[in-house]
Design a protein around this motif. Sequence first.
Motif, mmCIF file in Angstrom:
data_model
loop_
_atom_site.group_PDB
_atom_site.id
_atom_site.type_symbol
_atom_site.label_atom_id
_atom_site.label_comp_id
_atom_site.label_asym_id
_atom_site.label_seq_id
_atom_site.Cartn_x
_atom_site.Cartn_y
_atom_site.Cartn_z
ATOM 1 N N UNK A 33 71.418 16.228 15.532
ATOM 2 C CA UNK A 33 70.166 16.767 15.763
ATOM 3 C C UNK A 33 69.826 17.748 16.838
ATOM 4 N N UNK A 34 71.067 18.000 17.683
ATOM 5 C CA UNK A 34 70.718 18.845 18.902
ATOM 6 C C UNK A 34 71.894 20.068 18.953
ATOM 7 N N UNK A 35 71.320 20.986 19.574
ATOM 8 C CA UNK A 35 72.163 22.337 19.651
ATOM 9 C C UNK A 35 73.515 22.025 20.177
ATOM 10 N N UNK A 36 74.344 22.916 19.742
ATOM 11 C CA UNK A 36 76.141 22.662 19.784
ATOM 12 C C UNK A 36 76.227 22.690 21.567
ATOM 13 N N UNK A 37 75.530 23.497 22.230
ATOM 14 C CA UNK A 37 75.571 23.641 23.562
ATOM 15 C C UNK A 37 75.046 22.345 24.438
ATOM 16 N N UNK A 38 74.279 21.455 23.887
ATOM 17 C CA UNK A 38 73.644 20.358 24.486
ATOM 18 C C UNK A 38 74.780 19.244 24.885
ATOM 19 N N UNK A 39 74.737 18.477 25.962
ATOM 20 C CA UNK A 39 75.628 17.714 26.749
ATOM 21 C C UNK A 39 76.107 16.452 25.622
ATOM 22 N N UNK A 40 75.212 16.040 24.894
ATOM 23 C CA UNK A 40 75.462 15.039 23.803
ATOM 24 C C UNK A 40 76.166 15.539 22.768
ATOM 25 N N UNK A 41 75.940 16.975 22.073
ATOM 26 C CA UNK A 41 76.736 17.429 21.298
ATOM 27 C C UNK A 41 78.354 17.726 21.714
ATOM 28 N N UNK A 42 78.344 18.107 23.016
ATOM 29 C CA UNK A 42 79.676 18.415 23.697
ATOM 30 C C UNK A 42 80.542 17.096 23.833
ATOM 31 N N UNK A 43 79.671 16.094 23.847
ATOM 32 C CA UNK A 43 80.474 14.773 23.930
ATOM 33 C C UNK A 43 80.858 14.433 22.760
ATOM 34 N N UNK A 190 64.318 20.005 17.697
ATOM 35 C CA UNK A 190 64.994 21.269 16.804
ATOM 36 C C UNK A 190 63.648 22.210 16.622
ATOM 37 N N UNK A 191 62.393 21.829 16.561
ATOM 38 C CA UNK A 191 61.222 22.597 16.271
ATOM 39 C C UNK A 191 60.489 23.142 17.852
ATOM 40 N N UNK A 192 60.951 22.456 18.929
ATOM 41 C CA UNK A 192 60.238 22.473 20.040
ATOM 42 C C UNK A 192 59.750 23.859 20.653
ATOM 43 N N UNK A 193 60.812 25.020 20.520
ATOM 44 C CA UNK A 193 60.383 26.290 21.039
ATOM 45 C C UNK A 193 59.404 26.866 20.202
ATOM 46 N N UNK A 212 65.699 22.388 29.918
ATOM 47 C CA UNK A 212 66.717 23.763 30.063
ATOM 48 C C UNK A 212 67.288 24.248 28.775
ATOM 49 N N UNK A 213 67.786 23.182 27.814
ATOM 50 C CA UNK A 213 68.216 23.616 26.591
ATOM 51 C C UNK A 213 67.353 24.455 25.807
ATOM 52 N N UNK A 214 65.995 24.316 25.898
ATOM 53 C CA UNK A 214 65.169 24.922 25.161
ATOM 54 C C UNK A 214 64.166 26.027 26.058
ATOM 55 N N UNK A 215 64.573 26.129 27.115
ATOM 56 C CA UNK A 215 63.922 27.170 28.094
ATOM 57 C C UNK A 215 62.421 26.875 28.166
#
Length: 327
Positions: A33-43, A190-193, A212-215
């Motif tokens: 559910x999180x953007x590709x650049x998020x640390x969970x996603x990278x992991x 995903x709808x936060x911003x 930080x992910x969502x500025x």
Amino acid sequence: MKRRILLSATAVLAAAGFASGASAQTKWDFATAYPAFNFHSKNNEQFVKDVEAATSGALKITPHFGASLFKMPDIKRAVQTGNAHMGEFFMVSFQNELPLFGADGLPFLAADYDDAFRLYQAQKPQMQKLLDKQGQILLYAVAWPPQGIYTKKPINSAADLKGMKWRVYSPTTARIGELVGAQPVTIQEAELSQALATGVIEGLITSSATGADNKLFENLKYYYNVQAWIPKNAVVVNKKAFNALDKAQQDAVLKAAAAAEERGWKASREVDARALDTLRQGGMQVEQPSAQLKADLARVGDTVIKEWQDKAGAEGKALLDSFKASK
Ligand code: PCA
């Protein structure tokens, strides 16, 4: 001639889906559910690569980031029903299904990452039991950084949260909102911003990483580093899909999962420091909570924990006892 016959026999088998040995490839979809650049996603991405390498490409897992395959609240069910082979879900969102999922969202129970990891060990047996009944296997779980409060206006006490449109992601965050007189609104990450930009929410509790992910500094001005709790994402696989693998492939998945768990917890610690810097650079005031705010939140936290214990019964008590005994 003989060679031609052999070749065509292989072609027929492959066309019928009976290709075997090294040429057979299993394909899995991994819903996140999180953007590709998020640390969970990278992991998760590294996990996928590790599995592919260890199985020489025989098990190909495609990660779907940013809730592109299923929305976060639907991912767990999608894995259960086999609509996704693997999935990542935010545990505390599922507290109504099993109180234990909410244990890592209890205010001020786990003070730091070491505590959070021990709490995870205490949760694990009961989580595994439930997931097993639901046709799933827990592969790994990774903590988000500690949770703090983001607001537009400065807050010095819980009274300053009164009337605020308060984004929530779990039964506990909703209850906290109610107890401080805020207006809880459930919004997925995903709808936060969009929710912030359109004024649907004015404050929330989440990690430095998600800020930080969502500025979040584009719409909010303050971050209070209250370290309220350290919640986790769990990564699960559909049991039938896992059991259909041969033993070597199963071992490869479990080995990559163990590595992902270790790597993920380490990354979470590192990301916290980096994300706090990103927030500051974005113009956000990163502050410690005032003594009054701390005391107010501790009181609210006590109520929330009591209510959770009433719901969680003997299993909840066993979990808290085992967590405390591990100290
Ligand atoms: N970020 C996610 C879950 C916890 C966190 O730090 C969110 O806010 O939805």
